[in-house]
Design an enzyme around this catalytic site. Structure first.
Site, PDB file in Angstrom:
ATOM      1  N   GLY A  42       2.458 -18.308  -9.062  1.00  0.00           N
ATOM      2  CA  GLY A  42       2.157 -18.112  -7.647  1.00  0.00           C
ATOM      3  C   GLY A  42       0.863 -17.353  -7.451  1.00  0.00           C
ATOM      4  N   ASN A  43       0.633 -16.347  -8.292  1.00  0.00           N
ATOM      5  CA  ASN A  43      -0.594 -15.568  -8.194  1.00  0.00           C
ATOM      6  C   ASN A  43      -1.816 -16.429  -8.470  1.00  0.00           C
ATOM      7  OD1 ASN A  43      -2.779 -13.743  -9.585  1.00  0.00           O
ATOM      8  ND2 ASN A  43      -1.524 -12.346  -8.364  1.00  0.00           N
TER       9      ASN A  43
ATOM     10  N   GLU B 181      -0.222  21.215  13.028  1.00  0.00           N
ATOM     11  CA  GLU B 181      -1.547  20.590  13.030  1.00  0.00           C
ATOM     12  C   GLU B 181      -2.634  21.379  12.305  1.00  0.00           C
ATOM     13  OE1 GLU B 181      -2.035  18.139  17.087  1.00  0.00           O
ATOM     14  OE2 GLU B 181      -1.225  20.152  17.384  1.00  0.00           O
TER      15      GLU B 181
ATOM     16  N   LEU C 202       3.721 -15.353 -11.955  1.00  0.00           N
ATOM     17  CA  LEU C 202       2.394 -15.583 -12.529  1.00  0.00           C
ATOM     18  C   LEU C 202       1.764 -16.818 -11.898  1.00  0.00           C
ATOM     19  CD1 LEU C 202       0.145 -15.203 -14.634  1.00  0.00           C
ATOM     20  CD2 LEU C 202       1.573 -16.467 -16.251  1.00  0.00           C
TER      21      LEU C 202
END
Length: 1375
Positions: free
Chosen positions: A384-385, A1305, A382
């Site tokens: 760090g954010n 493809e 938390l």
């Protein structure tokens, strides 16, 4: 040199002495006993006394252990390829915590006392596969296999944690996991091959609430089996099989206080006093770089290249790592992870007075679950954010917490400060001596002051985010969090107080919309008040210059506030609950995927060809035992390289300097090419491309040099920090647009034999038309391959001036030739080996050659092995990708929609070198002929520009051409105001017109033209007519959601190429097969094995029915299998099978005479005895072939059709793909399971092109979307909610290989149906908007152009960036 010569040594219990021998310098002294790092990997003990603190778990596992299943996919925590299970013992609770983490971001030093489980720890081919591995194989959920180990770990983590819940015990062999949890378990994992549907089936097969009937095609049971029979057939799941945390670690949970490595140190303070002391001592040192560590996930965003001297791990300080509950708030320590915060917020409380607070907490938790991925939330803290948010990171958490008036505690050098979150965000970034300690999140209840005292006061709280992915793993265009205290009065609802927080829209940090708050407080909510408030909030959200989509982001703020306030208008207290109005959009989908149908037919006519057998190697891909190039252990003295590339489009290169010269051995450039060698990095039929720029760089992203260092990390840092001295003196301005190329006549020549012919007389067709559209314009952008394995190679010098190169490449033969030319050595001195490729899609063809050549050149110069594994950013910048183009079309048509003439002017941006670009006109025209245009003419120019050279990407040219064709059809329908479906049908080919447009050879016989059958069949199976009516009713009754439905056909012409093969029978009767084709995940090896088993069974021996298990397809080796050619164009599997058939035919002829002779003597002959006798009698048991297709049958057309239904959100522009129904003609499928996987995977990759993926460059042409943060491929939450696929078994095609047809493809083109359906929904939204505006026009703007990709900003813009205001104006005008 063979791959097997490079097998890794066994690494068991790594002792301190072992580590010191390999990791320490002679000058280091032995550290104290408790200063060591102890952890376990898959139950094995590792003990390290010295380790570089910047080492990640991924780096350690891949370089120091035998566990190579953890893959580097992005280095950002954004793809899940490196996921591992981390287990920790909580000594207080006496229990083990288990959770996934991204090993590319997890620092090794943070793992003391932890146990790591990778997919190898679950099971293996030797010890027995885990049921997860078996089910991934059995549900056909692994194609290239590069992402599969990470998927397995994500699922295993979900299973482990489900067992810890208090849910009722599940039946034996079943987990407590729910189907919704199982799908979300892999929501953070990317896969570019499968389309996710089979992976979701694997996950749900373990769950307690799944209906087994909903699970798709698999190898465990046939249709019609009972539920019990199905459960018994599934590989048994034992929840107690794996011990994730070994006993020997339970006494090792005390962190080392200090780990030292050379001049770097890792500290783990245990108290605030320790931390203060440490910070004081560090601040006294000069020029010391300090990194505070919690989860280290910020490294994935900031890509830090600084060398830190001190690492301080904050997680063991109690004040920072705990959550305290007190009556009025929740105090959350800064190092608490986001996942733990979510759990804490979800906890129930019995205190009724906080019921509103509980509601707020639960909604915050729900929002946080949409942030990043689970493996990131389990690491990220938390604190760090919020610290990142202070620096400018577009944080959702900061926005959400800002609205609920959160506060933070910060420790500075002098004191502790208690700040509001708003004050914290507005401050400068914290210095090295300041630490965020905790966050206070208040329990909220309706106010009892101000406009209070009202018993009917209520809290209304909502959070919002608009992002490309509903389940997260994507930054938001805008996030918001709104909290209001409201009460009812006679006149309506009064706002007592309100907090409006907004973020992620291009300013430094989240803000409060104070002017709007002040305007609303104390007022009764009315439509008029709302209208004025919306004008204010639009003005408040003003992104800074340079931010993408500024008007869209502002409109989102309007939409969110409107969505928040709308339920309060004329509401009463009883229904004020914070829920959104029923007319608005609920972005959550539960479950993500509903049951899907797969209709396939297996055939025993050519058994085992035609059977849906498990893909070869699928189980070892799941268990991590499959060896990719970067998994090959480094030879002794191996060096690593990284490319230095140009950032200028046209400039003289005067010199190169690197700021980071640590362990740097050389910077290899064109000057290092040996005498007589050629500066060549790639070549095609159309010309070469230089390996390095010489004195002149010709595009941004061109390779200039190759930095070679001791480790990949050091090489990357050297390349990243390189300073290139440029000069533009005496140079013309670069050509950066196709218009500039036309102005300067800068084109690549298209050989006349490759330029297609026109059809009919355009002038005559225009004269016959009733209506005309002149010079309508379309622009199409590029697309990046996003193979999960980036470009990689390993070059090993060998004796006698030879070079062995291991390359992840689709065309080893061409790389072989390029390397020989570059080094000026004979081709028999070069050997290129490719075992498997971790995704290619065309990007590992031409673009892989210079990677192999650079390693070979560096190895040749330094006489040491050199390898490289490109980081995702470099790969994205060098890749080139799909061709951008500009198209102008002129079309004439009748009043009934029949088109009589079409002319196209197409300008292709080919970039600086020809690559395969001159083939593009042929490819495009082949796909454009899907409709009978009457007369069809075109002028296609291949423009030479100063961009990176563009290359083949799955369906090169065809996918763009299919879109162009549909755009013309849609435009004609819009002009005539008639149903677009009828216009399509009116312009369908008859068989005669098909032959006119494609020629007799490609068109084949009339019975092969299956499109009309497919079209009618799909209309019935998809219940199309009924759904048209249902969509109409939905759109009439829903204001803010609109649905669209579209049915689209495809025609895709393919061509077979010459292909070699060899089949050899060994003495014990086992069989080895070699083919020129490369296994990319497309199941080539599987089909080849089936073909070999079928053909050799013609000997009709006893035991021949078990031949499939005796066959092994081995790696491509350019000295063993020459003329291998290209693995591309969808037909290499069938061509390789035909080459094997020719080999087997020879062997059968040789063996039949001997078998008949032995039968006369013994009566019966089994396979092993026959082969033994053949050896005794000197029968040649090896046969080679070179399949060359006949000119008259080498080309053919593939047919398919798709119906797609979408729902768009008019407030955000989000598109939900509700259902896609596909029918595709595979002829007689060689392996329906493999072909089904190709169809689904191609379709989802097409969704990426048409709806999601923006491959953007700056004004110089340098790619600026360079990772998972900015480039969004489809994920499990962006694919169709229901994907139904039927493989049409269209019977006998005598000119095809066992009547089979290609599947790689063509199905990608079907994804245009998603785009067309979206356009249909937007049309409804625009009609509604015209009504709100009071327009009385005739709807002529229905011919609007919907860009590709149709991203959220594009869709919202077309629906009206101001649609909310116009809606309110229309309401107010009626009052």
């Amino acid at each position: 040199m063979d791959l097997h010569h490079l097998q890794p040594p066994f690494i068991g219990r790594t002792s301190m002495e072992d580590t010191q021998r390999t990791s320490t310098t002679p000058t280091e002294t032995t550290v104290e006993q408790n200063q060591r790092l102890v952890f376990a990997v898959n139950g094995e003990r590792f003990e390290l006394s010295t380790i570089d603190p910047s080492t990640t778990l991924l780096q350690f596992l891949r370089s120091q252990t035998r566990f190579k299943s953890v893959k580097l996919g992005c280095g950002e925590g954004g793809c899940g390829a490196c996921n591992v299970l981390l287990s920790k013992f909580d000594s207080n609770l006496k229990q083990v915590e288990d959770y996934t983490v991204s090993s590319c971001l997890t620092l090794l030093c943070s793992l003391n006392g932890c146990s790591i489980t990778t997919t190898e720890g679950l099971g293996s081919s030797k010890d027995g596969f885990h049921s997860i591995h078996q089910r991934f194989a059995g549900f056909h959920a692994s194609q290239c296999g590069f992402c599969t180990p990470g998927m397995c770990v994500s699922l295993f983590s979900a299973l482990v944690n489900a067992e810890k819940t208090n849910r009722p015990e599940a039946p034996l062999g079943v987990s407590k996991l729910t189907a919704s949890e199982a799908e979300k378990a892999i929501s953070g994992n990317l896969c570019r091959c499968t389309g996710y549907r089979p992976i979701a089936d694997v996950c749900k097969s373990f769950t307690s609430d799944v209906d087994m009937e909903d699970l798709g095609i698999n190898s465990f049971w046939k249709k019609g089996k009972s539920l019990d029979a199905k459960l018994q057939k599934l590989p048994f799941y034992d929840s107690k099989q794996i011990c994730t945390y070994p006993e020997f670690l339970k006494n090792e949970d005390n962190p080392p206080l200090r780990l030292k490595y050379q001049n770097k140190s890792w500290y783990s303070p245990l108290s605030m006093e320790d931390l203060r002391s440490l910070l004081d001592s560090v601040s006294a040192e000069k020029d010391v770089m300090v990194k505070l560590v919690a989860g280290n996930t910020g490294m994935g965003y900031y890509k830090e290249v600084e060398h830190y001297d001190k690492f301080i791990d904050l997680r063991f300080i109690p004040e920072l790592s705990t959550i305290k509950r007190v009556r009025s708030y929740l105090e959350v320590g800064a190092t608490v992870t986001i996942s733990k915060l979510i759990l804490a917020l979800k906890e129930e409380t019995n205190d009724d007075s906080f019921s509103e607070g509980v509601m707020v907490f639960k909604k915050i938790a729900s929002h946080l679950e949409k942030i990043a991925s689970e493996s990131i939330r389990n690491l990220a803290s938390l604190g760090g954010n919020l610290v990142m948010a202070q620096k400018g990171f577009p944080s959702d958490i900061a926005t959400v917490l800002l609205a609920v008036k959160s506060k933070v505690t910060v420790m500075t050098a002098q004191e502790k400060e208690f700040l509001t979150l708003e004050e914290f965000l507005e401050r400068p970034a914290l210095d090295s001596r300041s630490v965020l300690l905790s966050v206070h999140v208040p329990f909220l209840e309706s106010t009892k002051n101000g406009y209070s005292g009202k018993s009917n006061a209520k809290l209304v709280f909502e959070t919002y985010r608009a992002s490309p992915r509903p389940l997260g793993n994507a930054l938001a265009y805008l996030n918001a969090s709104f909290l209001a205290d409201v009460s009812t009065c006679d006149n309506g609802v009064v706002i007592n107080s309100i907090q409006l927080a907004l973020g992620s829209f291009g300013i430094k940090h989240a803000i409060r919309a104070s002017m709007v708050e002040n305007y609303l407080v104390g007022k009764t909510i009315t439509f008029g008040l709302m209208y004025e408030a919306l004008k204010l909030i639009r003005a408040a959200v003003s992104p800074e210059d340079g931010m993408s989509h500024p008007a869209y982001r502002s409109s989102l703020a309007v939409s969110f506030l409107f969505e928040f306030l709308l339920p309060l208008v004329d509401a009463s207290a009883s229904n004020i609950n914070g829920c959104t109005n029923e007319t608005t959009y609920n972005g959550e989908r539960t479950p993500l995927l509903s049951s899907a149908k797969q209709v396939v037919e297996s055939s025993r006519e050519h058994y085992p060809v035609g059977e849906p057998i498990i893909k070869s190697g699928a189980a070892i891909q799941a268990s991590g035992e499959a060896v990719f190039v970067d998994d090959i252990p480094s030879p002794s003295n191996c060096l690593h390289g990284a490319f230095i590339y140009s950032t200028k489009p046209l400039a003289w290169v005067k010199g190169i300097k690197s700021k980071s010269e640590k362990d740097l051995h050389a910077v290899v450039s064109f000057r290092d090419i040996p005498k007589g060698g050629v500066n060549i990095g790639a070549k095609t039929l159309f010309g070469p491309e230089p390996l390095f720029a010489d004195d002149l760089t010709q595009c941004a992203g061109q390779r200039i040099a190759f930095a070679v260092a001791d480790t990949q990390k050091s090489a990357d840092m050297a390349a990243d920090s390189a300073i290139v001295d440029y000069d533009t003196k005496d140079l013309e301005p670069p050509i950066l647009t196709v218009e500039q190329a036309v102005e300067k006549s800068s084109f690549f020549e298209v050989p006349s034999f490759l330029y297609p012919s026109h059809v009919g007389d355009f002038s005559k067709g225009m004269a016959e038309a009733d209506h005309h559209i002149y010079s309508a314009e379309i622009k199409l952008g590029s697309q990046y391959y996003f193979y999960m394995e980036t470009q990689t190679a390993l070059a090993v010098p060998d004796e006698d001036n030879c070079m062995v190169v291991y390359s992840s490449i689709q065309v080893p033969e061409f790389a072989h030739s390029v390397i020989a030319q570059c080094l000026n050595i004979p081709e028999n001195n070069v050997r290129v080996i490719t075992r498997r490729v971790g995704g290619g899609f065309g990007g590992k063809a031409i673009k892989a050659m210079p990677v192999a050549a650079a390693c070979a050149l560096a190895a040749h110069k330094l006489r040491r092995p050199v390898r490289t594994y490109l980081n995702r950013k470099t790969d994205m910048i060098l890749a080139g990708g799909r061709h951008p183009m500009k198209i102008n079309y002129t079309v004439g048509f009748k009043s009934n929609g029949k088109i009589t003439a079409l002319h196209l002017d197409i300008l292709l941006n080919a970039g600086m070198a020809p690559d395969i670009s001159p083939i593009m006109p042929w490819n495009m025209v082949g796909a454009l002929k899907k409709y009978d245009w009457g007369a069809f003419s075109f002028d296609i120019k291949v423009c030479k520009t100063n961009h990176s050279s563009k290359s083949a990407m799955r369906g090169p040219g065809e996918v763009q051409a299919t879109y162009i064709a549909e755009a013309v059809i849609e435009h004609v329908a819009a002009v005539l105001s008639i149903d677009v479906g009828s216009v399509r049908e009116t312009n369908f080919h008859t068989f005669d017109s098909l032959r006119l447009f494609y020629g007799n050879d490609s068109a084949g016989e009339s019975l092969e033209y299956t499109l009309p059958t497919i079209w009618d069949k799909l209309m019935k199976s998809s219940n199309f007519d009924h759904r048209v009516e249902m969509v109409k009713k939905f759109n009439e009754s829903n204001r803010w959601r609109k649905k669209g439905l579209s049915r689209v056909p495809i025609l895709h012409e393919v061509s077979l190429r010459a292909t070699p093969g060899r089949v050899s029978i060994l003495r014990d009767g086992s069989i080895v097969v070699e083919v020129g084709g490369i296994e990319l995940g497309q199941g080539l090896w599987t089909k080849v094995k089936q073909m070999a088993a079928y053909c050799l069974s013609a000997v009709r021996c006893d035991g021949a029915d078990g031949l499939l298990e005796k066959i092994r397809v081995i790696q491509a080796d350019t000295l063993s299998m020459v003329q291998g050619g290209f693995t591309a164009g969808s037909t290499t599997s069938e061509a390789s099978c035909e080459a094997v058939r020719l080999c087997c035919k020879v062997l059968v002829e040789r063996l039949m005479a001997l078998k008949e002779k032995l039968q006369e003597q013994t009566g019966s002959v089994n396979w092993d005895f026959l082969i033994l006798q053949a050896n005794f009698q000197s029968v040649n048991l090896s046969a080679s072939s070179y399949f060359v297709p006949e000119f008259s049958s080498m080309r053919y057309i593939n047919y398919g059709a798709a119906v797609t239904e979408v729902e768009i959100n008019l407030l955000t522009g989000e598109t939900k793909i509700l259902q896609s129904d596909i029918i595709y003609d595979c002829g007689k499928s060689m392996n329906p399971a493999v072909d089904l996987g190709q169809i689904e995977g191609a379709f989802v990759q097409g969704i990426g092109f048409f709806m999601l993926e923006e491959y953007l460059t700056n004004s110089d042409g340098l790619v600026i979307v360079d990772g998972t943060w900015t480039y969004k491929i489809p994920t499990i939450d962006t694919i169709p909610n229901q994907l139904n696929v039927e493989i049409l078994n269209s019977g006998h095609h005598k000119k095809r290989v066992l009547s089979s047809k290609a599947s790689g493809e063509p199905p990608l083109l079907l994804a245009v149906s998603v785009h067309c359906a979206t356009r249909s929904a937007i049309k409804e939204a625009r009609n509604q908007l015209r009504c709100w505006k009071g327009s009385d026009d005739d709807g002529s703007d229905s011919s609007f152009n919907l860009d590709v990709p149709a991203t959220m900003p594009v869709v919202k813009t077309l629906c009206g960036l101001d649609n909310v205001e116009f809606y309110l104006q229309s309401l107010l005008s009626k009052q």
